[in-house]
Each structure stands twice: as C-alpha cells, then as structure tokens.
Design an enzyme around this catalytic site. Structure first.
Site, PDB file in Angstrom:
ATOM      1  N   HIS A  66      89.314 -94.770   0.845  1.00  0.00           N
ATOM      2  CA  HIS A  66      90.734 -95.097   0.696  1.00  0.00           C
ATOM      3  C   HIS A  66      90.862 -96.112  -0.442  1.00  0.00           C
ATOM      4  O   HIS A  66      90.470 -97.262  -0.296  1.00  0.00           O
ATOM      5  CB  HIS A  66      91.297 -95.672   1.997  1.00  0.00           C
ATOM      6  CG  HIS A  66      91.285 -94.691   3.131  1.00  0.00           C
ATOM      7  ND1 HIS A  66      92.268 -93.745   3.297  1.00  0.00           N
ATOM      8  CD2 HIS A  66      90.400 -94.490   4.126  1.00  0.00           C
ATOM      9  CE1 HIS A  66      91.991 -93.003   4.368  1.00  0.00           C
ATOM     10  NE2 HIS A  66      90.862 -93.434   4.890  1.00  0.00           N
ATOM     11  N   ASN A  98      96.327 -90.626   1.738  1.00  0.00           N
ATOM     12  CA  ASN A  98      97.381 -91.389   2.429  1.00  0.00           C
ATOM     13  C   ASN A  98      97.816 -92.623   1.637  1.00  0.00           C
ATOM     14  O   ASN A  98      97.798 -93.744   2.133  1.00  0.00           O
ATOM     15  CB  ASN A  98      96.942 -91.773   3.850  1.00  0.00           C
ATOM     16  CG  ASN A  98      95.720 -92.673   3.876  1.00  0.00           C
ATOM     17  OD1 ASN A  98      94.951 -92.731   2.915  1.00  0.00           O
ATOM     18  ND2 ASN A  98      95.537 -93.382   4.971  1.00  0.00           N
ATOM     19  N   ASP A 158      94.072 -87.282   6.413  1.00  0.00           N
ATOM     20  CA  ASP A 158      93.307 -88.346   7.071  1.00  0.00           C
ATOM     21  C   ASP A 158      94.131 -89.613   7.300  1.00  0.00           C
ATOM     22  O   ASP A 158      94.910 -90.037   6.456  1.00  0.00           O
ATOM     23  CB  ASP A 158      92.062 -88.717   6.273  1.00  0.00           C
ATOM     24  CG  ASP A 158      91.279 -89.786   6.994  1.00  0.00           C
ATOM     25  OD1 ASP A 158      90.781 -89.497   8.081  1.00  0.00           O
ATOM     26  OD2 ASP A 158      91.233 -90.929   6.514  1.00  0.00           O
ATOM     27  N   ASP A 311      84.467 -93.993   4.811  1.00  0.00           N
ATOM     28  CA  ASP A 311      85.807 -94.311   5.331  1.00  0.00           C
ATOM     29  C   ASP A 311      86.182 -95.747   4.953  1.00  0.00           C
ATOM     30  O   ASP A 311      86.774 -96.479   5.751  1.00  0.00           O
ATOM     31  CB  ASP A 311      85.904 -94.094   6.846  1.00  0.00           C
ATOM     32  CG  ASP A 311      87.349 -94.054   7.327  1.00  0.00           C
ATOM     33  OD1 ASP A 311      88.281 -94.077   6.497  1.00  0.00           O
ATOM     34  OD2 ASP A 311      87.558 -94.023   8.559  1.00  0.00           O
TER      35      ASP A 311
HETATM   36 ZN   LIG Z   1      90.371 -90.835   9.411  1.00  0.00          ZN
END
Ligand SMILES: [Zn+2]
Length: 436
Positions: A66, A98, A158, A311
């Site tokens: 991210h 996202n 996600d 992640d």
């Molecule tokens: Zn996730």
C-alpha cells in the site's frame, strides 16, 4: 564507491554467495548480468563492490504494497514507499488499488505507474480495483486498465472483500481474456462485523469481539470453486489460518489455478500480543494462534503458499496510536520482510536461500505477470539483485526507516540480517545499507 569515477553502469561484485552458495563474482554491464562465477572478468571501467560474506539474491518482488498515493500522502508517498522497498531489497512492488481516488481507471493506474517510474527506486506495478470505487457493486473497466501504459494484470479490492459471488464470478471470467488474476481479500463481511481480533481463547480473555477463522476460510473455499468453474486464475491475499492452508492445498491438488501469499507478520507474531492493547498489533486479517503460524510456515516451505507478500500498510501516528477499538488496521513491512523471513523460515531450517529467492522473487513475479523481474541470477538476466548480510543482528528501529509511517510491529525486536545493496537493472538503489 559511487563517488569514485564516472558512473558507467558497469560493476563487478566480488565474493558474494549467490543463493547462499559458494562465493562468486558477479559482473554487470548494460543493465544485465554478464557473468557469474569465481574470478569473473570485470568489464572495462567497472566499479568494484566487495561483497565478501554477503548473500546475493534476485531482486525481491512484493505482490502487496500500500503506497497510499494518491490521497494519503501523510501516510506514505510513492517516493517514500518505493525507497523503503529498495532498502528492504525489493526491485518491484505491486501497488494496491485502495487509494483516493481509487485505482479503478486507466488514468489513475497510469498516474501511479508514472510516479513510480519518476521516483526510480523500484518498479511500481499498479493493481487495478475489481469494483468501481471499491464499492462492491459494479465491475471496474479491466480492459482499459490492462491496455493502458500501466499494463494492469492483477485486480483486487484489497482492504475489502469481493463478497458478492456473482461479481466474483464475472471478475474471474473477465480477466481470462488477457491472462489476468483476481487477488481476493478473503473476509466474509457479516461474520466479521465489529471484529477486533482473532476469535479464540485470547479474544475471550480480553473481551474483544472475535474474528473467526471461518470468515476467511469460507470465502477462500467459495472462490477456489468459482475459479475452477470458470477456469480462471485466483490469488489469495494474506492467508492467515491453518484451515485456509488446507483448502488451498486441496484446490491445488485438483490442478486449479489458485495461488496464495502469506505476510511476514503472520509468519512470526500471534494474537497473544493483543493483550498489550497496543494498536501496532491491529491488522487485517488479524494475528492468529501459534498453531496457525506453524501451519503457515509449513505451507510456505512445502509450496502450498506460493510466496511472501508484505501487505505494507503505513498509517500516520494519529490513526494508529489511539485506543484499540478505533485504531486503523495495518503494519509497515517492506524494510523488515527479508529479516523476518530469515528469522521465521531460514534460521528455523524450513527454507534455504534458493527457496527464499523462489518465494520472494520468482513466484511473486510470475503471479504478478512481471516479465523483467524474478529472473534467475544468471548471465543475460536483468541485473536486479540484492546483497544481504545474514550474520548481523540488530533491534528494529522504525525511526531509521524510509517509510513515512512508523507502525512496525517489529519495533524493538532483535532480528537477523541487513540489506547492504540493491541493484535495479544494473543501477544501485541502495549501497552500504543506505539510499544510493
Ligand atoms: Zn487485505
């Protein structure tokens, strides 16, 4: 080293141990590996890097990062996140969709891809959203994202689960046309309403609403069946339970096109840490039990779980250092991933370094459809590689991290290893453990 003489793009790396094997010299010219072996001849004008004692691995590839830009540049930017990636030994990251705006159009994915190129610390491969605005009701325009300059092949909502079975089926059908893959965040929403941590003995003791393993496992089982029915490729994000491993093992035994990842934190940490009520341990999916950790390690070792993905989920202090119930989910991970994998998998005898290269470079590159990444350390391969010292041990200090955020669950923990250098197509992005 770098300041001495002109930058030729030619290097000779002396005495590194490729995949942890016997010492060899690695020569680099024109962005490619030109030679590897004892006493390899240096290309004319090459800069010399003494790598005695260091392990050489192909540049790491993260399927799940991210980067927060656009929209939450207070948490991370493409510049800071990709520098953190390089310092962790990565030469490519997949940027999750996202963001704000959501990466659900050709325009936004191209913007992220261009910002990654401009930063230059590692390749940034945008992931496209499955549904418009992550809204879970209408499919995004996969074709336009696939045809864009960003060449999107992985699609994921996600952070949210694609919980509608019909939408999931259509998404799987849609990506078949261009060999894409749907990466699912497996979390049955109704079963996890208000959930605060793993459901089990620890949640009972702490009086926090539990997040049952079945909420993950039920979605994985459904989606494996859908992927088989449609004949499409499914990737399972951040597998966290022993039951999920069993389902994926079964799906693979059928020959279905299912792949899976595990995070470093799920390989090392357990839900007992939540007793501290320190929100640094709050993450989605939650930390699970020691039995789950053991099953995840075994699955990564035997290949049931294909790869490690970080992640990496940076959050600013005000979103994280607050009371448990309202704190944001997520942990940073790019700068500690290889060290945690050494601690959990290598120093325990579960994986050798060649397998680490497979699980952290070759397989994630293949799942992410990245042609120029994850190649073996061999003449002709792009010179994407990391030099790593497995012998040092030091406490993790997030204050030294390049990430804009500080929410590392490993802070203060003594871990092995140090990334000494990272090369991206023959150009150092990290030297002597610092940005090059
Ligand atoms: Zn996730």
């Amino acid at each position: 080293m770098t300041g001495a003489g002109p930058v030729t793009g030619r290097w000779v790396i002396r005495g590194a141990r490729p995949l942890g094997g016997e010492p060899a010299d690695i020569t680099i010219a024109d962005a490619a590996i030109t030679g590897i072996g004892p006493g390899a001849t240096a290309p004319p004008g090459a800069q010399v890097l003494d790598a005695a004692g260091l392990i050489a691995l192909p540049g790491l590839v993260d399927l799940h990062t991210h980067l927060r830009e656009p929209g939450r540049e207070d948490a991370e930017t493409i510049e800071t996140g990709t520098l953190a990636a390089a310092l962790g030994g990565f030469t490519a990251v997949h940027a999750m969709a996202n963001t704000d705006p959501v990466a659900d159009t050709a325009g936004v994915t191209e913007q992220i891809w261009r910002l990654g190129r401009a930063a230059g610390h590692c390749d940034v491969q945008p992931v496209g959203a499955v549904t418009v605005g992550l809204g879970g009701s209408r499919l995004a325009e996969f074709g336009a994202m696939a045809d864009s300059a960003a060449r999107v092949r992985v699609f994921s909502d996600d952070g949210r689960c694609v919980s509608d079975a019909v939408l999931m089926r259509r998404a799987l059908e849609y990506v078949k046309a261009f060999d894409g893959v749907i990466a699912q965040h497996a979390q049955e929403p109704r079963l996890t309403e208000g959930a605060q941590m793993n459901e089990g003995a620890a949640s009972g003791r702490l009086g926090l609403t539990g997040w049952p393993a079945v909420a993950e496992e039920a979605v994985i089982a459904r989606d494996c069946l859908l992927a088989a029915h449609v004949g499409s490729a499914l990737h399972i994000c951040h597998v966290s339970t022993a039951g999920s491993v069993e389902i994926i093992r079964w799906a693979k035994s059928k020959g279905w096109r299912v792949t899976a990842e595990v995070t470093p934190h799920h390989l090392l940490l357990t839900d007992e840490l939540v007793a501290s009520y320190d929100p640094v341990y709050k993450v989605n999916p939650p930390l699970r039990t020691p039995a789950d950790v053991a099953a995840l390690r075994e699955a990564l070792a035997d290949g049931t779980i294909d790869c490690v993905a970080t992640d990496h989920a940076p959050h600013p202090v005000e979103d994280k250092e607050t009371e448990w119930a309202v704190a944001a989910h997520g942990m940073t991970g790019l700068e500690t991933a290889l060290r945690v994998v050494q601690e959990a998998m290598v120093d325990t005898g579960l994986l050798g370094w060649a397998q680490v290269a497979d699980r952290m470079s070759a397989r994630p590159a293949a799942i992410g459809r990245l042609a120029g990444q994850g190649q073996p350390l061999a003449p002709g391969s792009p010179a994407n590689l990391v030099l790593y010292d497995p012998a040092v041990r030091a406490a993790v200090d997030p204050a030294t991290h390049a990430s804009r955020s500080r929410n590392s669950p490993f802070a203060g923990m003594v871990l092995p290893g140090q990334v000494v250098a990272t090369f991206l197509r023959g150009r150092p992005t990290v030297l002597a453990g610092k940005p090059a």
